[in-house]
Design an enzyme around this catalytic site. Structure first.
Site, PDB file in Angstrom:
ATOM      1  N   SER A 164       0.833  -1.200   0.000  1.00 49.36           N
ATOM      2  CA  SER A 164       0.000   0.000   0.000  1.00 49.36           C
ATOM      3  C   SER A 164       0.870   1.254   0.000  1.00 49.36           C
ATOM      4  O   SER A 164       1.652   1.459  -0.930  1.00 49.36           O
ATOM      5  CB  SER A 164      -0.954  -0.043   1.198  1.00 49.36           C
ATOM      6  OG  SER A 164      -1.916   0.987   1.114  1.00 49.36           O
TER       7      SER A 164
ATOM      8  N   ASP B  55     -10.241  -3.397  -5.012  1.00 53.77           N
ATOM      9  CA  ASP B  55      -9.493  -2.279  -4.440  1.00 53.77           C
ATOM     10  C   ASP B  55      -9.629  -1.073  -5.371  1.00 53.77           C
ATOM     11  O   ASP B  55      -9.222  -1.137  -6.529  1.00 53.77           O
ATOM     12  CB  ASP B  55      -8.020  -2.678  -4.299  1.00 53.77           C
ATOM     13  CG  ASP B  55      -7.158  -1.585  -3.711  1.00 53.77           C
ATOM     14  OD1 ASP B  55      -7.695  -0.531  -3.330  1.00 53.77           O
ATOM     15  OD2 ASP B  55      -5.932  -1.797  -3.625  1.00 53.77           O
TER      16      ASP B  55
ATOM     17  N   HIS C 148      -8.605  -4.153  -0.630  1.00 56.63           N
ATOM     18  CA  HIS C 148      -7.263  -3.580  -0.526  1.00 56.63           C
ATOM     19  C   HIS C 148      -6.402  -4.324   0.485  1.00 56.63           C
ATOM     20  O   HIS C 148      -5.236  -4.634   0.212  1.00 56.63           O
ATOM     21  CB  HIS C 148      -7.376  -2.101  -0.149  1.00 56.63           C
ATOM     22  CG  HIS C 148      -6.067  -1.393  -0.039  1.00 56.63           C
ATOM     23  ND1 HIS C 148      -5.283  -1.096  -1.132  1.00 56.63           N
ATOM     24  CD2 HIS C 148      -5.391  -0.927   1.048  1.00 56.63           C
ATOM     25  CE1 HIS C 148      -4.185  -0.468  -0.737  1.00 56.63           C
ATOM     26  NE2 HIS C 148      -4.220  -0.357   0.582  1.00 56.63           N
TER      27      HIS C 148
END
Length: 316
Positions: free
Chosen positions: A164, A258, A288
């Protein structure tokens, strides 16, 4: 795009609500930690017991950065294992090695891939905005190269990885490293990376973008980026780079459910168009943060195994 049915069932049975967003970064970190503590024992896989060595690396002009080394085995005199720097996710403002899921994944990847995982505990925003975390990452890379022999690491077999926002830092580090002279990097692994911070959801071309997501992104960017920062700077938004030459081969993982999955997809395409070997894997049915839930989702578990396989290429 329906979510993984097994994951939905497991989350429903747990009944743990998602953490409410807040403008207080301390409360945000606490809520994120408490959520993971509540769900990880049931939905995640524990890591094996591996040797761990903690170090603190000086960073000129910025706070010193702790680096935790996860070894597949105790280093022996004369041995030299590949090493991969790792940057955890959390919107640049939360997360860390005190999160059970982060530590478990680092330990498991070290053990199964036979590499040293060097987890960089970078300073969090908003107390430490850009470029603090990136400069700490570069200092950690320099330190690994400089101290490789003492650490039992092979300075010619170094990778960088991140999840991320940590994927953003890992990608930005490859650009910064190239531009500052270029230590040898053999691999970059980016998991659900957040690579475009221009805060223009329309360019993502995703129907899942909501007002709530836009507000969440705006808050994270407000915390991470100083006022007046250029969001198109490649060290801020690696996807906005105009030159991808000289970067290491990439393995990029995205999640179907996501809203920022397009960042990783476009980055893989940009690298490939520049002649950089790039492979991309999309996790069907996962959100995600779905890669964390390896006990509940076969897709997440398969993704973890694929990342281990990518790490093993550092032995080639």
């Amino acid at each position: 795009m329906p979510l993984d049915a097994n994951l939905v069932r497991a989350l429903t049975e747990l009944g743990v609500p998602l953490p409410e967003p807040t403008d207080d970064p301390v409360k945000q970190r606490t809520r994120a930690y408490e959520f993971e503590e509540a769900v990880f024992p049931a939905l995640g896989l524990p890591g094996p017991r591996v040797p761990i060595h903690d170090h603190v690396v000086p960073v000129p002009g910025y706070p010193d950065v702790p680096v935790r080394l996860f070894y597949p085995r105790e280093p022996a005199s004369g041995s030299a294992l590949p090493v991969c720097l790792f940057f955890y996710g959390g919107g640049f403002s939360q997360g860390g090695l005190h999160h059970a899921g982060v530590a478990a994944q680092c330990a498991r990847r070290a053990a199964e891939a036979g590499v040293i995982v060097a987890a960089v505990s970078y300073a969090l925003a908003p107390e430490h905005p850009y470029p603090t975390a990136l400069e700490q990452g570069y200092a950690a890379l320099e330190w690994v190269v400089r101290e490789a022999s003492a650490l039992g690491a092979d300075a010619t077999r170094i990778g960088v990885s991140g999840q991320s926002s940590g994927g953003n830092l890992a990608a930005a580090l490859t650009l910064l490293n190239r531009d500052r002279g270029g230590y040898p990097l053999a691999l970059q692994i980016l998991e659900v990376p957040f690579l475009d911070l221009t805060d223009d959801p329309g360019e993502r071309d995703l129907g899942e973008v909501t007002a709530e997501l836009i507000a969440d992104l705006a808050r994270l960017l407000r915390w991470y980026l100083p006022e007046g920062a250029d969001r198109r700077d490649p060290y801020v938004s690696p996807l906005r780079a105009t030159d991808f030459t000289g970067l290491p081969p990439a393995y990029i993982v995205t999640a179907e459910c996501d809203p920022i999955r397009g960042d990783g997809e476009r980055y893989a395409a940009a690298l490939a168009n520049a002649g950089i070997p790039a492979s991309a894997l999309q996790l069907i049915g996962l959100p995600h943060n779905g890669g964390l839930f390896e006990r509940a989702s076969l897709t997440a578990r398969s993704a973890g195994q694929a990342i281990v396989a990518a790490l093993r290429t550092l032995h080639d």
